[in-house]
Design an enzyme around this catalytic site. Structure first.
Site, short mmCIF file in Angstrom:
data_model
loop_
_atom_site.label_atom_id
_atom_site.label_comp_id
_atom_site.label_asym_id
_atom_site.label_seq_id
_atom_site.Cartn_x
_atom_site.Cartn_y
_atom_site.Cartn_z
N ASP A 280 -7.04 -5.83 10.09
CA ASP A 280 -6.36 -4.55 10.33
C ASP A 280 -6.55 -4.14 11.79
O ASP A 280 -7.42 -4.66 12.47
CB ASP A 280 -6.92 -3.47 9.39
N LYS B 6 0.85 -1.21 0.00
CA LYS B 6 0.00 0.00 0.00
C LYS B 6 0.88 1.24 0.00
O LYS B 6 1.97 1.24 0.56
CB LYS B 6 -0.87 -0.03 1.26
C1 R5P Z 1 -2.25 1.63 8.82
O1 R5P Z 1 -1.08 1.48 9.08
C2 R5P Z 1 -3.32 1.06 9.68
O2 R5P Z 1 -3.00 -0.23 10.09
C3 R5P Z 1 -4.66 1.06 8.99
O3 R5P Z 1 -4.58 0.32 7.79
C4 R5P Z 1 -5.07 2.46 8.65
O4 R5P Z 1 -4.94 3.25 9.78
C5 R5P Z 1 -6.49 2.53 8.15
O5 R5P Z 1 -6.73 3.87 7.83
P1 R5P Z 1 -7.81 4.28 6.74
O6 R5P Z 1 -9.09 3.59 7.12
O7 R5P Z 1 -7.90 5.78 6.86
O8 R5P Z 1 -7.31 3.88 5.41
#
Ligand code: R5P
Length: 320
Positions: A217, A191
């Site tokens: 996540d 990503k």
């Molecule tokens: C990133 O390092 C985290 O683990 C999450 O993937 C991230 O914080 C998700 O953020 P969002 O929903 O704004 O994409």
């Protein structure tokens, strides 16, 4: 030492559930705002010598909730509490745990300094965004994990039909921890964040074709990471995409984005309250009050907290 539990205003239903699990009443405290906007706290019962736990996720409005937590700790310290534990189920500012370019703060460390300076003797958190944040505190930190609880519902699925997906390289350890309880295949996404709060999927490493892809996540903030990932996984032939995340930050229009996405199911916990109207057909909230209550019980009794995670089965209670 007598066990006492107090709550800030960030997630009172969670604090009430924790108290129910522990069989103790929620401590009586006045928490409000002066006319000038400053936070007003008064502990309304005696705490001298008590083993006090303050429940307060530092979720949105984060700055306000941090200030409430600090002022509650200060009040308890000045009231001669025997030991004060800050229970921060969601630790805000955690994504600012390092400098990514010059002239940036390390806000996660600043918040840790503030909690210790206010008078906390220990901290309980749940799935800190970066486990290294524990080291920002020079007091004991128990970093609990809700990942095995989230994985519990999939244990009856045939692992051959599942692939567990980390939505970024930083989450591979977490996805592996989840998959340890399922035994499916693993994939991960490369990503990129071209700018803050914008997520772009570069590549998917691993085979997802014909499988149910489970994205794991720590948090859903804008929802961009999940929705982007789900779209790409479907393009690559995933049969279905679901997501399991600990902290439902759900910033901005995340709930709508999820509703419109091709995710079929999103499972989160109640470290942060999710309003009933957002617990729609797609979003399910698992109540982890029992986990936090059990950790509090063990800290209070001086027994092992890590042993809690050696269980083979975990309670999984969706919130109604
Ligand atoms: C990133 O390092 C985290 O683990 C999450 O993937 C991230 O914080 C998700 O953020 P969002 O929903 O704004 O994409």
């Amino acid at each position: 030492m007598e066990l006492k539990i107090f709550s800030g205003t960030a997630n009172r239903p969670l604090a009430e559930d924790i108290c129910r699990e522990l069989g103790v009443p929620l401590g009586n405290a006045l928490i409000g705002t002066f006319k000038n906007g400053e936070t007003r706290v008064k502990i309304e019962e005696h705490v001298r010598g008590a083993d006090v736990f303050v429940i307060q996720p530092t979720s949105s409005p984060g700055d306000h909730n941090i200030m409430e937590l600090l002022i509650m700790i200060d009040a308890l310290m000045r009231a001669s509490a025997g030991r004060i534990t800050a229970v921060v189920p969601y630790y805000g500012y955690a994504k600012q745990e390092k400098k990514t370019s010059g002239r940036e703060p390390i806000s996660a460390k600043l918040v840790a300094n503030l909690i210790v300076t206010a008078g906390a003797n220990r901290v309980v958190a749940v799935d800190l965004h970066a486990p290294a944040i524990q080291g920002f505190f020079d007091i004991p930190v128990d970093n609990l994990t809700a990942i095995p609880i989230l994985a519990e519902s999939l244990r009856t699925y045939d692992p051959h039909h599942i692939v567990v997906v980390s939505p970024d390289s930083g989450g591979v350890a977490r996805a592996t921890q989840f998959n340890d309880r399922i035994g499916a295949g693993l994939a991960f996404i490369a990503k990129q964040r071209p700018e803050p709060d914008v997520a772009t999927v570069l590549n998917v490493v691993g085979n997802v074709r014909g499988k149910t892809a489970i994205i794991v996540d720590d948090m859903i903030s804008t929802g961009g990471t999940l929705v982007e990932a789900a779209g790409r996984l479907c393009e690559l032939g995933a049969k279905e995409v679901m997501a399991y995340a600990v902290h439902p930050v759900l910033a901005g229009n995340a709930t709508e984005l999820i509703a419109q996405s091709n995710l079929t199911r999103v499972v989160v916990t109640n470290t942060i309250p999710v309003p009933p109207e957002d617990r729609n057909g797609k979003i399910t909230v698992i109540n982890i009050a029992w986990l936090i209550a059990e950790a509090i019980r063990r800290i209070h009794e001086g027994t092992s907290v890590s042993a809690l995670f050696q269980a083979t089965h975990f309670r999984q209670e969706p919130l109604i």
